[in-house]
Write an enzyme that holds these catalytic residues in place. Structure first.
Site, PDB file in Angstrom:
ATOM      1  CD1 TRP A 127      -6.544  -1.662  -3.589  1.00  0.00           C
ATOM      2  CD2 TRP A 127      -4.587  -0.526  -2.811  1.00  0.00           C
ATOM      3  NE1 TRP A 127      -6.136  -1.154  -4.010  1.00  0.00           N
ATOM      4  CE2 TRP A 127      -4.740  -0.520  -3.961  1.00  0.00           C
ATOM      5  CE3 TRP A 127      -3.818   0.186  -1.318  1.00  0.00           C
ATOM      6  CZ2 TRP A 127      -3.295   0.146  -4.493  1.00  0.00           C
ATOM      7  CZ3 TRP A 127      -2.712   0.811  -2.513  1.00  0.00           C
ATOM      8  CH2 TRP A 127      -2.465   1.130  -3.796  1.00  0.00           C
ATOM      9  CG  ASP A 208      -5.071   5.277   1.255  1.00  0.00           C
ATOM     10  OD1 ASP A 208      -5.120   6.264   0.374  1.00  0.00           O
ATOM     11  OD2 ASP A 208      -4.973   4.022   0.566  1.00  0.00           O
ATOM     12  CB  ALA A 210      -7.219   6.932  -3.087  1.00  0.00           C
ATOM     13  CE  LYS A 243      -7.306   5.644  -8.066  1.00  0.00           C
ATOM     14  NZ  LYS A 243      -7.384   3.882  -7.586  1.00  0.00           N
TER      15      LYS A 243
END
Ligand code: LMR
Length: 394
Positions: A127, A208, A210, A243
């Site tokens: 990202w 991470d 997400a 999300k």
């Protein structure tokens, strides 16, 4: 003083969002920023979140501060969601943060405080904001091979070879599931090999996560994170609620620091709270409150999980439709990987000129590296995208 400021490079994802908004064409298609959209192109407020919000409106009696770490009930609920019973609660220090990005930022700051020499190894690609935050903090980064541009799958041999260069005390950033931007993921056996390597090197994994619930399901998507947290001496985990709870603008996330040595929990907790205080003092509460209510109420939780499953299955169906459509049009399995990838994104492996042609001639917006947000499609626009890719020479 301001005359000394330099122009900052525009964030590629956010710039694309702006370009899309300014495009007057009716039939434009937005496959840019990672925001879920239903078949009507709407990012809905999830039913359980709306119900919790109604309830909270009646129940809330004060807007006084919570704690520097946020409400401990939020940490407990999220630790349960992400880690299940992989590690006992007394081994986890945790703070609420403004979104997953806030958790990522605080994690990197903690790394810098603990070891100013630590380098962070990042997948190539990752990202873009990971790199941007690391650069901003002056932390050195080392890319490791991750994505095979030819097969659009994980280059696991290359990854392991590169991770051999990790030094003791370095950090290795991993995506817990639904890799952003590629959509290509490690399987559990591969994760176990990474764990073994990092433990042998004395490196710290940072995860991470997400998109839990967007790939293979809530528990399946957390499996790798749980495996790492249970088997590495220390782990950092940045979790986002943007999300999977659909509460993007509420800015809700949690940073966890796990240590097998429970005696380190107190000092880690103190440092995380300190970092919150330095950066923004108390973390936002509204989104965290809603998430806590949804996770701790059986009916709300069941409804949330059901809706999240619908979202996940919609994306899977779109993946299959797109792979099928491209197979039909090209007569090859070249794009078969789209059905194998998981999560919100797939990197299609298209050249930058083709990405540009798609935007200019067809009003189709994807990130320059050919990352598409699957949820930006619906069953009517899938054939439009497939035809445009073929016409553009992709
Ligand atoms: C994305 O990658 O599109 C999302 O994580 C949104 C963002 O902030 O970039």
């Amino acid at each position: 003083m301001f005359e000394h400021l330099k122009e900052q490079p525009a964030d590629k994802i956010l710039m694309l969002m702006q370009m899309y908004r300014e495009d007057p064409r009716d039939r434009k298609i937005d496959l840019g920023v990672g925001v879920y959209k239903n078949a009507e192109g709407v990012t809905p407020i999830m039913r359980a979140i709306k119900a919790a919000e109604h309830q909270w409106w009646g129940e809330e009696t004060t807007k006084a501060y919570t704690g520097l770490a946020g409400d401990p009930a939020f940490s407990d609920a999220m630790i349960g969601l992400v880690l299940g019973d992989a590690v006992s609660r007394d081994k986890v220090a945790a703070v609420a943060t403004p979104g997953g990005t806030g958790a990522v930022r605080q994690a990197f700051e903690l790394v810098k405080m603990a070891n100013s020499k630590a380098r962070v190894h990042v997948s190539d690609p990752t990202w873009p904001n990971h790199l941007s935050i690391l650069k901003h903090l002056g932390i050195g980064t080392v890319p490791y091979r991750y994505f095979d541009e030819t097969t659009c799958a994980v280059d696991f041999a290359g990854m392991m070879e590169d991770l051999e260069r990790v030094d003791e005390g370095d950090v290795v950033l991993l995506h817990g599931c639904c890799h952003n931007p590629t959509g290509a993921n490690l399987n559990l056996t591969q994760f176990k090999a990474v764990i073994e390597l990092l433990n042998a090197k004395g490196a710290l994994p940072m995860i991470d996560i997400a998109y839990q619930g967007f790939g293979d399901g809530l528990d399946a998507d957390a499996q790798a994170t749980r495996e790492v947290a249970a088997n590495c001496p220390e782990t950092l985990i940045a979790a986002s609620c943007s999300k999977n709870f659909g509460i993007y603008r509420e800015r809700t996330g949690l940073l966890m620091a796990v240590s097998q040595d429970a005696s380190k929990q107190k000092v880690a907790q103190g440092n995380l709270a300190y970092l919150n205080r330095q950066n923004y003092s108390f973390p936002p509460d509204h989104g965290a409150r809603l998430v806590t209510m949804v996770l701790t109420d059986d009916a709300l939780r069941a409804d949330w999980q059901a809706e999240l499953e619908e979202v996940r299955k919609n994306m899977l169906a779109l993946r299959e439709q797109l792979a099928g459509e491209l197979q039909r049009l090209t007569g090859s399995d070249r794009f078969g990987f789209i059905a194998e990838h998981r999560g919100m994104f797939s990197r299609l492996g298209l050249a930058p000129e083709i990405v540009e042609t798609l935007r200019k001639d067809h009003g189709i917006y994807m990130v320059g590296d050919s990352r598409i947000n699957i949820a930006g499609l619906n069953k009517d626009t899938v054939p439009v995208l497939a035809r445009a890719i073929v016409e553009a020479g992709g």
